[in-house]
Enzyme design. Structure first.
Site, PDB file in Angstrom:
ATOM      1  N   SER A   1      63.843   8.212  88.816  1.00  0.00           N
ATOM      2  CA  SER A   1      63.747   7.472  90.065  1.00  0.00           C
ATOM      3  C   SER A   1      63.842   8.460  91.229  1.00  0.00           C
ATOM      4  O   SER A   1      63.032   9.369  91.329  1.00  0.00           O
ATOM      5  CB  SER A   1      64.820   6.384  90.127  1.00  0.00           C
ATOM      6  OG  SER A   1      64.569   5.463  91.150  1.00  0.00           O
TER       7      SER A   1
ATOM      8  N   ASP B   1      57.113  -1.974  87.411  1.00  0.00           N
ATOM      9  CA  ASP B   1      58.257  -1.437  88.157  1.00  0.00           C
ATOM     10  C   ASP B   1      58.108  -1.744  89.649  1.00  0.00           C
ATOM     11  O   ASP B   1      57.182  -1.245  90.287  1.00  0.00           O
ATOM     12  CB  ASP B   1      58.336   0.071  87.930  1.00  0.00           C
ATOM     13  CG  ASP B   1      59.573   0.716  88.527  1.00  0.00           C
ATOM     14  OD1 ASP B   1      60.270   0.053  89.315  1.00  0.00           O
ATOM     15  OD2 ASP B   1      59.836   1.880  88.202  1.00  0.00           O
TER      16      ASP B   1
ATOM     17  N   HIS C   1      61.292  -0.712  85.856  1.00  0.00           N
ATOM     18  CA  HIS C   1      62.050   0.473  86.247  1.00  0.00           C
ATOM     19  C   HIS C   1      63.028   0.927  85.163  1.00  0.00           C
ATOM     20  O   HIS C   1      63.261   2.120  84.993  1.00  0.00           O
ATOM     21  CB  HIS C   1      62.819   0.170  87.538  1.00  0.00           C
ATOM     22  CG  HIS C   1      63.276   1.393  88.273  1.00  0.00           C
ATOM     23  ND1 HIS C   1      62.399   2.315  88.806  1.00  0.00           N
ATOM     24  CD2 HIS C   1      64.516   1.842  88.575  1.00  0.00           C
ATOM     25  CE1 HIS C   1      63.085   3.278  89.407  1.00  0.00           C
ATOM     26  NE2 HIS C   1      64.363   3.019  89.276  1.00  0.00           N
TER      27      HIS C   1
END
Length: 699
Positions: free
Chosen positions: A552, A638, A673
Site C-alpha cells: 500500500s 481494490d 486491498h
C-alpha cells in the site's frame, strides 16, 4: 500487445502505449498507460466481470507470465504453503469476552477458512450458540469477508456486515438469535460498521458515496424498509471520512468525522436514539481528539495546545467545548499517548516511548498510577475494552518478534496477571533458537531510525546473509515489533528479518510522523535507505543482498527506493503499491484523494505540492536503469489502491528498465486491498513471495 523475450522460455507482456497528456501548473506529462484505468471502474468494483476486454487481457497476460516465471518453484510454493499453514492452529479460538450472562468468542474449525462467531453461558455449563458461521455463508463465493458481527444489548439479535467482491462495499444483515431466522432487513453499500442503540431495535450505520467515501450516518429500525431509514448526519467536506462507534460505558453512540489531521466528534444518547447528534467541540484544522465519558464528565485524548504527543483532558459533560478542557494527564514530549480505555473505576492508556509501548493504569479514586511493561529489546503491546464497563479486569496482548502472542487478563486493583492464551505454533517453535535485536540507524539529518531485527542464532553474521527489510512509514501508522509467524519460513532458511521504523509512522512519537509527511515525505525514503546501509555497516548483510518489502503506502516506499537506490537491493516486493501518487492526488473523483491531501499535499491547488510529489512519485520517476528483481501485486476490486496504479508502474518499468532481472506482476481478479479472503488462501500469496525470494537469492 506485443511480447518481448526476457529469457529462453518465457515472454514478458508489453502493454500498448496510448498517449494521454496531463497539463497542470504549466507542466505537461505524458501518461501512455492511462488506458489501463477502466472508465467504468466504479461499476467494476461491484461487478468485476464488467472490466473491458483489453484491460482484462493485459492483466491476464501478466498473471500468465507470473505463473510461467514461477513454474520452476511450484513444488517449493506448495512446501512453503504447508509450512505457513503448519504454524496456524486450525481449530483455534479467541479468549471468550464476558458480557453479562454470556461469553462471546470466535473460533475456527480444522480446515475451515472463515471464523465462526459464538457465545456460551458465562455461569455453569451450557450449549454453545453459533451466531454466524462464516464458512456456511461463504459457500459458492470466490470472495467472502465478514467486517463486523455485533450483538444487541439484550443479546437477542446479531447485526453483521459482509463483502462478497473484495471492493469493501458491505451488505448489512440482521439475525434473530432466538429463532435463528434471518430478518428481512438488508442494507447495501455500507462501510461495514454498525452500532446498536440501547433499545435493541435501532441500528446506526454508515453508507458510501459514489466515490467510495463513508459520508452519511443513517438510523434503521428493525423491520423497516431501507427506504425509511433516517439520515442522522451527512459530511459535506469531501476530505473527511465518517465513522461510528460507542463509548466504553455504552451510554453514547459516537459519530466520528476526521481526515488525517483534524477530527470532530458527535454524541447521541444510546437510550434516546432519535435525539439529534450534538457536537463535542467543532473541528479546528490540525486539532485531533477522541472522547470517552465518565459520569458527568468527558475525558478527551487530544493534541490541542501544541500537545504534539497528545494529552488527556477532562471537561463537564454539559460543557464539552474546547475552552472548557482542563489537563488531566499533561503533555510529555516524547511520550506518545496512543489510546485510552475507560472503566468505571480506572483509566488505562497505551503509550509509546522511544519506540517501545507500555500500558499505564490510573485509579480514579486517588489518582494512583502504575504501568505494565516488558524486558525484551523489541516487543508489541495492545489492549482491548471488552464489553463490560464495571470491571477491574483489563485484557491485553503481548508478543515479540520471537514470542507468539500471549493474551492476559490483568486485575487493575490487585495487579494480578493471568495468562489466558498463548498462540500455539503446531509445527513447533522454540523462542530460544532466535535472537531479537534493536538497532539505531543514523539518517541524513542525524535522526536515529529504530530497526527491529530477528534471526536464527545459528545464522552466520558475516555480512553474507540475505536480509528482508520491511517498511511502511505513512499515516502515523507504526509497525509493532510483534510476532510475525509468516516471517519464519525465510528466517529458518538463513534470512535476517528487519523492520525499519521510519519517519511517517509514530514509532518515536507524533513528531516522527510529522517529519515524514507533506513536504517532509522524502525523510521516509531516506530513512529506509539509511536503515539498509546501517545493516550493511553492522555486518548483518551486504550491498545487493537485501530484499525490500512493503504494501500500500509501503508499496509507494518500494517504488521510490527502487528508483533512488536500486543498487542496494537484490529484490523488491511491492504489495498493492500506491505508486501513481501524482496522478491520483490530482484526481479529486477517486475514492481517497481529497482525504489524502493533508497527508501528501494538494497538487491541484498548490504548484509547490505538485512539484514535490512529482519529484518522488514512483511512476513519474521510472528511468532507463537497472532495477532489482521485482514482484508486484494488485487486487482488481481494490478501492484503496486501484489496480491500475501497479499495472501502469509495471508497464513503464518493462518499457524502460535495462536489466534482465525478473519483473512479475500478479493481479488477484477476485479480491481487493487485503488480498484473497480466507485465512489459508492468503497464505498462498505469502508462499508466492517467499518462493520468489528463495528463487532470486538462489537458496
Amino acid at each position: 500487445m506485443s511480447n518481448t523475450p526476457v529469457s529462453e522460455n518465457s515472454f514478458a507482456p508489453m502493454a500498448e502505449k496510448r498517449s494521454m497528456i496531463h497539463e497542470l501548473h504549466g507542466d505537461h506529462r505524458d501518461d501512455p498507460y492511462a488506458w489501463l484505468r477502466a472508465d467504468n471502474w466504479q461499476e467494476v468494483m461491484r461487478q468485476p466481470d464488467k472490466l473491458s476486454s483489453d484491460i482484462r487481457d493485459y492483466l491476464e497476460q501478466e498473471n500468465g507470465y507470473c505463473k510461467a516465471v514461477m513454474a520452476d518453484q511450484e513444488d517449493l510454493q506448495n512446501q512453503l504453503f504447508k509450512e505457513l499453514k503448519g504454524r496456524i492452529r486450525e481449530d483455534d479460538s479467541s479468549v471468550p469476552a464476558p458480557d453479562g450472562s454470556w461469553l462471546y468468542y470466535l473460533r475456527y474449525e480444522e480446515g475451515a477458512q472463515h471464523p465462526i462467531f459464538c457465545r456460551k453461558p458465562s455461569a455453569g455449563s451450557g450449549d454453545e450458540v453459533v451466531l454466524l458461521d462464516g464458512n456456511k455463508e461463504a459457500e459458492g463465493k470466490d470472495f467472502f469477508q465478514i467486517a463486523s458481527c455485533s450483538h444487541s444489548p439484550d443479546h437477542r439479535y446479531v447485526a453483521y456486515s459482509v463483502d462478497e467482491k473484495g471492493s469493501e462495499y458491505y451488505s448489512l444483515k440482521v439475525r434473530d438469535l432466538d429463532t435463528g431466522d434471518e430478518l428481512d432487513d438488508l442494507i447495501e453499500n455500507t462501510s461495514g460498521s454498525v452500532v446498536w442503540a440501547a433499545d435493541n431495535r435501532t441500528l446506526f450505520y454508515t453508507v458510501l458515496d459514489d466515490n467510495h467515501r463513508p459520508s452519511k450516518v443513517l438510523r434503521h429500525m428493525l423491520g423497516d424498509d431501507e427506504e425509511l431509514d433516517v439520515l442522522v448526519y451527512e459530511e459535506s467536506d469531501p476530505g473527511f471520512f465518517i465513522g461510528i462507534g460507542k463509548s466504553e460505558s455504552g451510554r453514547f453512540v459516537q459519530i466520528l468525522a476526521h481526515d488525517h489531521q483534524t477530527s470532530e466528534v458527535y454524541l447521541i444518547p444510546a437510550d434516546q436514539p432519535v435525539t439529534a447528534p450534538s457536537v463535542v467541540s467543532v473541528r479546528e484544522e490540525g486539532i485531533e481528539y477522541e472522547v470517552s465519558d465518565h459520569g458527568e464528565r468527558l475525558l478527551i485524548l487530544t493534541n490541542a495546545d501544541d500537545a504534539v504527543d497528545f494529552k488527556i483532558c477532562e471537561t463537564p459533560l454539559d460543557k464539552p467545548t474546547r475552552e472548557n478542557w482542563k489537563d488531566l494527564i499533561p503533555h510529555q514530549p516524547g511520550v506518545l499517548v496512543l489510546t485510552q480505555i475507560l472503566f468505571k473505576d480506572h483509566m488505562t492508556r497505551l503509550e509509546r516511548v522511544e519506540g517501545l509501548p507500555r500500558i499505564v493504569i490510573t485509579r480514579f479514586s486517588d489518582g494512583q498510577e502504575h504501568s505494565i511493561s516488558f524486558d525484551e529489546e523489541a516487543y508489541s503491546l495492545g489492549m482491548s475494552a471488552g464489553y463490560e464497563f464495571d470491571t477491574t479486569s483489563l485484557r491485553f496482548t503481548y508478543s515479540s518478534l520471537s514470542t507468539p502472542a500471549q493474551v492476559y487478563d490483568y486485575d487493575m486493583e490487585s495487579r494480578e496477571r493471568v495468562l489466558r492464551k498463548e498462540d500455539e505454533i503446531p509445527s513447533g517453535h522454540n523462542p530460544d533458537d532466535y535472537e531479537v535485536k534493536r538497532l539505531m540507524a543514523p539518517s541524513h539529518d542525524g535522526a536515529l531510525v529504530p530497526i527491529s531485527l530477528l534471526y536464527r542464532k545459528d545464522t552466520p553474521l558475516d555480512g553474507k546473509a540475505p536480509l528482508l527489510l520491511y517498511g511502511y512509514g505513512s499515516y502515523g501508522n507504526s509497525i509493532p515489533a510483534g510476532f510475525m509467524r509468516n516471517s519464519y519460513s525465510l528466517v529458518d532458511r538463513g534470512f535476517v528479518y528487519a523492520i525499519a521504523h521510519i519517519r511517517g509512522g509514530t514509532d518515536k512519537g507524533y513528531g516522527w510522523y510529522l517529519d515524514g509527511k507533506m513536504d517532509k515525505k522524502k525523510n521516509t525514503f531516506i530513512d529506509f535507505i539509511a536503515a539498509a546501509e546501517h545493516l550493511i555497516s553492522e555486518g548483518y548483510t551486504s550491498k545487493g543482498q537485501i530484499a525490500a518489502h512493503g504494501g500500500s503506502a509501503g508499496g509507494m516506499l518500494m517504488g521510490v527506493i527502487s528508483n533512488m537506490r536500486p543498487d542496494l537491493f537484490k529484490a523488491i516486493v511491492a504489495d498493492v503499491p500506491f505508486v501513481d501518487v501524482l496522478t491520483t492526488m490530482c484526481d479529486a473523483t477517486l475514492p481517497l484523494t481529497p482525504p489524502e491531501w493533508p497527508e501528501w499535499g494538494n497538487p491541484l491547488a498548490e504548484k509547490d505540492a505538485y512539484d514535490y510529489i512529482k519529484s518522488y512519485s514512483p511512476v513519474d520517476n521510472v528511468s532507463a536503469q537497472a532495477y532489482p528483481n521485482m514482484l508486484v501485486t494488485a487486487g482488481l476490486t481494490d478501492p484503496r489502491v486501484t489496480y491500475w496504479e501497479p499495472a501502469k508502474w509495471v508497464a513503464k518499468l518493462r518499457e524502460l528498465k535495462t536489466d534482465s532481472n525478473h519483473l512479475i506482476f500478479k493481479t488477484n481478479m477476485s479480491a481487493g486491498h487485503g488480498g484473497a479472503s480466507g485465512r489459508f488462501e492468503r497464505l498462498k500469496e505469502v508462499a508466492l513471495m517467499d518462493a520468489f525470494l528463495v528463487k532470486v537469492f538462489g537458496l
